[in-house]
Design a protein around this motif. Sequence first.
Motif, PDB file in Angstrom:
ATOM      1  N   GLU A  50       0.822  -1.198   0.000  1.00  0.00           N
ATOM      2  CA  GLU A  50       0.000   0.000   0.000  1.00  0.00           C
ATOM      3  C   GLU A  50       0.862   1.256   0.000  1.00  0.00           C
ATOM      4  O   GLU A  50       0.559   2.235  -0.660  1.00  0.00           O
ATOM      5  N   VAL A  51       1.943   1.222   0.786  1.00  0.00           N
ATOM      6  CA  VAL A  51       2.852   2.368   0.816  1.00  0.00           C
ATOM      7  C   VAL A  51       3.518   2.533  -0.541  1.00  0.00           C
ATOM      8  O   VAL A  51       3.626   3.657  -1.063  1.00  0.00           O
ATOM      9  N   LEU A  52       3.948   1.446  -1.123  1.00  0.00           N
ATOM     10  CA  LEU A  52       4.573   1.496  -2.439  1.00  0.00           C
ATOM     11  C   LEU A  52       3.601   1.992  -3.494  1.00  0.00           C
ATOM     12  O   LEU A  52       3.960   2.774  -4.368  1.00  0.00           O
ATOM     13  N   PHE A  53       2.345   1.578  -3.400  1.00  0.00           N
ATOM     14  CA  PHE A  53       1.331   2.020  -4.354  1.00  0.00           C
ATOM     15  C   PHE A  53       1.070   3.517  -4.232  1.00  0.00           C
ATOM     16  O   PHE A  53       0.870   4.198  -5.233  1.00  0.00           O
ATOM     17  N   ASN A  54       1.091   4.041  -3.004  1.00  0.00           N
ATOM     18  CA  ASN A  54       0.839   5.474  -2.817  1.00  0.00           C
ATOM     19  C   ASN A  54       2.004   6.340  -3.280  1.00  0.00           C
ATOM     20  O   ASN A  54       1.794   7.449  -3.752  1.00  0.00           O
ATOM     21  N   TYR A  55       3.212   5.863  -3.123  1.00  0.00           N
ATOM     22  CA  TYR A  55       4.387   6.649  -3.495  1.00  0.00           C
ATOM     23  C   TYR A  55       5.040   6.171  -4.788  1.00  0.00           C
ATOM     24  O   TYR A  55       6.196   6.501  -5.060  1.00  0.00           O
ATOM     25  N   LEU A  56       4.323   5.420  -5.587  1.00  0.00           N
ATOM     26  CA  LEU A  56       4.878   4.868  -6.822  1.00  0.00           C
ATOM     27  C   LEU A  56       5.329   5.942  -7.813  1.00  0.00           C
ATOM     28  O   LEU A  56       6.450   5.864  -8.317  1.00  0.00           O
ATOM     29  N   PRO A  57       4.534   6.962  -8.110  1.00  0.00           N
ATOM     30  CA  PRO A  57       5.004   7.973  -9.065  1.00  0.00           C
ATOM     31  C   PRO A  57       6.254   8.696  -8.586  1.00  0.00           C
ATOM     32  O   PRO A  57       7.149   8.985  -9.380  1.00  0.00           O
ATOM     33  N   THR A  58       6.335   8.952  -7.294  1.00  0.00           N
ATOM     34  CA  THR A  58       7.514   9.618  -6.760  1.00  0.00           C
ATOM     35  C   THR A  58       8.748   8.750  -6.924  1.00  0.00           C
ATOM     36  O   THR A  58       9.803   9.235  -7.354  1.00  0.00           O
ATOM     37  N   LEU A  59       8.629   7.473  -6.606  1.00  0.00           N
ATOM     38  CA  LEU A  59       9.758   6.557  -6.771  1.00  0.00           C
ATOM     39  C   LEU A  59      10.199   6.448  -8.223  1.00  0.00           C
ATOM     40  O   LEU A  59      11.389   6.503  -8.531  1.00  0.00           O
ATOM     41  N   VAL A  60       9.219   6.293  -9.121  1.00  0.00           N
ATOM     42  CA  VAL A  60       9.548   6.127 -10.537  1.00  0.00           C
ATOM     43  C   VAL A  60      10.221   7.382 -11.079  1.00  0.00           C
ATOM     44  O   VAL A  60      11.230   7.300 -11.794  1.00  0.00           O
ATOM     45  N   LEU A  61       9.715   8.547 -10.727  1.00  0.00           N
ATOM     46  CA  LEU A  61      10.305   9.781 -11.244  1.00  0.00           C
ATOM     47  C   LEU A  61      11.672  10.062 -10.638  1.00  0.00           C
ATOM     48  O   LEU A  61      12.569  10.566 -11.335  1.00  0.00           O
ATOM     49  N   LEU A  62      11.886   9.726  -9.378  1.00  0.00           N
ATOM     50  CA  LEU A  62      13.215   9.896  -8.785  1.00  0.00           C
ATOM     51  C   LEU A  62      14.242   8.967  -9.431  1.00  0.00           C
ATOM     52  O   LEU A  62      15.363   9.383  -9.743  1.00  0.00           O
ATOM     53  N   LEU A  63      13.855   7.717  -9.629  1.00  0.00           N
ATOM     54  CA  LEU A  63      14.771   6.780 -10.287  1.00  0.00           C
ATOM     55  C   LEU A  63      15.012   7.174 -11.737  1.00  0.00           C
ATOM     56  O   LEU A  63      16.132   7.052 -12.246  1.00  0.00           O
ATOM     57  N   PHE A  64      13.975   7.669 -12.407  1.00  0.00           N
ATOM     58  CA  PHE A  64      14.140   8.118 -13.785  1.00  0.00           C
ATOM     59  C   PHE A  64      15.070   9.325 -13.855  1.00  0.00           C
ATOM     60  O   PHE A  64      15.889   9.432 -14.775  1.00  0.00           O
ATOM     61  N   SER A  65      14.975  10.237 -12.887  1.00  0.00           N
ATOM     62  CA  SER A  65      15.868  11.399 -12.901  1.00  0.00           C
ATOM     63  C   SER A  65      17.322  10.981 -12.700  1.00  0.00           C
ATOM     64  O   SER A  65      18.234  11.534 -13.326  1.00  0.00           O
ATOM     65  N   PHE A  66      17.559   9.977 -11.837  1.00  0.00           N
ATOM     66  CA  PHE A  66      18.918   9.456 -11.669  1.00  0.00           C
ATOM     67  C   PHE A  66      19.431   8.846 -12.965  1.00  0.00           C
ATOM     68  O   PHE A  66      20.562   9.092 -13.385  1.00  0.00           O
ATOM     69  N   LEU A  67      18.583   8.037 -13.620  1.00  0.00           N
ATOM     70  CA  LEU A  67      18.987   7.421 -14.884  1.00  0.00           C
ATOM     71  C   LEU A  67      19.228   8.465 -15.958  1.00  0.00           C
ATOM     72  O   LEU A  67      20.205   8.385 -16.716  1.00  0.00           O
ATOM     73  N   LEU A  68      18.350   9.455 -16.026  1.00  0.00           N
ATOM     74  CA  LEU A  68      18.499  10.495 -17.045  1.00  0.00           C
ATOM     75  C   LEU A  68      19.774  11.297 -16.833  1.00  0.00           C
ATOM     76  O   LEU A  68      20.481  11.614 -17.793  1.00  0.00           O
ATOM     77  N   TYR A  69      20.088  11.608 -15.591  1.00  0.00           N
ATOM     78  CA  TYR A  69      21.326  12.323 -15.281  1.00  0.00           C
ATOM     79  C   TYR A  69      22.545  11.530 -15.743  1.00  0.00           C
ATOM     80  O   TYR A  69      23.454  12.069 -16.357  1.00  0.00           O
ATOM     81  N   GLY A  70      22.542  10.242 -15.454  1.00  0.00           N
ATOM     82  CA  GLY A  70      23.660   9.396 -15.881  1.00  0.00           C
ATOM     83  C   GLY A  70      23.735   9.268 -17.393  1.00  0.00           C
ATOM     84  O   GLY A  70      24.826   9.284 -17.969  1.00  0.00           O
ATOM     85  N   HIS A  71      22.584   9.167 -18.051  1.00  0.00           N
ATOM     86  CA  HIS A  71      22.595   9.051 -19.505  1.00  0.00           C
ATOM     87  C   HIS A  71      23.069  10.342 -20.163  1.00  0.00           C
ATOM     88  O   HIS A  71      23.720  10.303 -21.209  1.00  0.00           O
ATOM     89  N   ILE A  72      22.762  11.474 -19.569  1.00  0.00           N
ATOM     90  CA  ILE A  72      23.223  12.748 -20.118  1.00  0.00           C
ATOM     91  C   ILE A  72      24.729  12.889 -19.930  1.00  0.00           C
ATOM     92  O   ILE A  72      25.441  13.312 -20.843  1.00  0.00           O
ATOM     93  N   ILE A  73      25.224  12.545 -18.747  1.00  0.00           N
ATOM     94  CA  ILE A  73      26.664  12.670 -18.485  1.00  0.00           C
ATOM     95  C   ILE A  73      27.469  11.764 -19.414  1.00  0.00           C
ATOM     96  O   ILE A  73      28.488  12.173 -19.966  1.00  0.00           O
ATOM     97  N   PHE A  74      27.010  10.528 -19.606  1.00  0.00           N
ATOM     98  CA  PHE A  74      27.756   9.590 -20.435  1.00  0.00           C
ATOM     99  C   PHE A  74      27.282   9.579 -21.883  1.00  0.00           C
ATOM    100  O   PHE A  74      27.679   8.711 -22.655  1.00  0.00           O
ATOM    101  N   SER A  75      26.439  10.536 -22.239  1.00  0.00           N
ATOM    102  CA  SER A  75      25.889  10.733 -23.598  1.00  0.00           C
ATOM    103  C   SER A  75      25.350   9.437 -24.208  1.00  0.00           C
ATOM    104  O   SER A  75      25.765   8.995 -25.268  1.00  0.00           O
ATOM    105  N   GLN A  76      24.423   8.840 -23.497  1.00  0.00           N
ATOM    106  CA  GLN A  76      23.765   7.607 -23.944  1.00  0.00           C
ATOM    107  C   GLN A  76      22.318   7.934 -24.291  1.00  0.00           C
ATOM    108  O   GLN A  76      21.409   7.740 -23.501  1.00  0.00           O
ATOM    109  N   ARG A  77      22.105   8.420 -25.492  1.00  0.00           N
ATOM    110  CA  ARG A  77      20.757   8.851 -25.881  1.00  0.00           C
ATOM    111  C   ARG A  77      19.805   7.678 -26.047  1.00  0.00           C
ATOM    112  O   ARG A  77      18.636   7.771 -25.687  1.00  0.00           O
ATOM    113  N   LYS A  78      20.280   6.600 -26.615  1.00  0.00           N
ATOM    114  CA  LYS A  78      19.397   5.445 -26.832  1.00  0.00           C
ATOM    115  C   LYS A  78      18.949   4.831 -25.510  1.00  0.00           C
ATOM    116  O   LYS A  78      17.805   4.395 -25.378  1.00  0.00           O
TER     117      LYS A  78
END
Length: 126
Positions: A50-78
């Motif tokens: 239930e806790v995971l279901f309530n905070y799911l968008p926050t978790l997904v967007l935080l993890l996506f921001s970490f991945l996006l930051y790493g992909h930008i630094i290492f220039s991995q567009r694909k």
Amino acid sequence: MGKTFFKISSIIIYIFYAYLLVWQIFYGNRTDSNKWETQNSEIIIYGYEEVLFNYLPTLVLLLFSFLLYGHIIFSQRKAAIFSSFFASSILSIHDKFYFMALALLVFGLVIAFFELRKTANDSIEK
């Protein structure tokens, strides 16, 4: 060192994304049985689901921001395109946050357009 850490952490994040995707598909069946069992109780203790279901968008967007930051630094567009589509698929199953899923989908399509355009220009020059 930084690139190795990012590779390992991105694999862990993708495994977590896959778990969330499968978990959300089967979540509806489990909540119906849990509601029936706790219908007459006075105190309801929420589990991690239930806790995971309530905070799911926050978790997904935080993890996506970490991945996006790493992909930008290492220039991995694909890889950024893949991350965007994967996060969008998780958020689209979560019905309340369809707009965020659509935004991530459009973001991935824009990156894919520029990547295809760059690839086409490189092939014309050769």
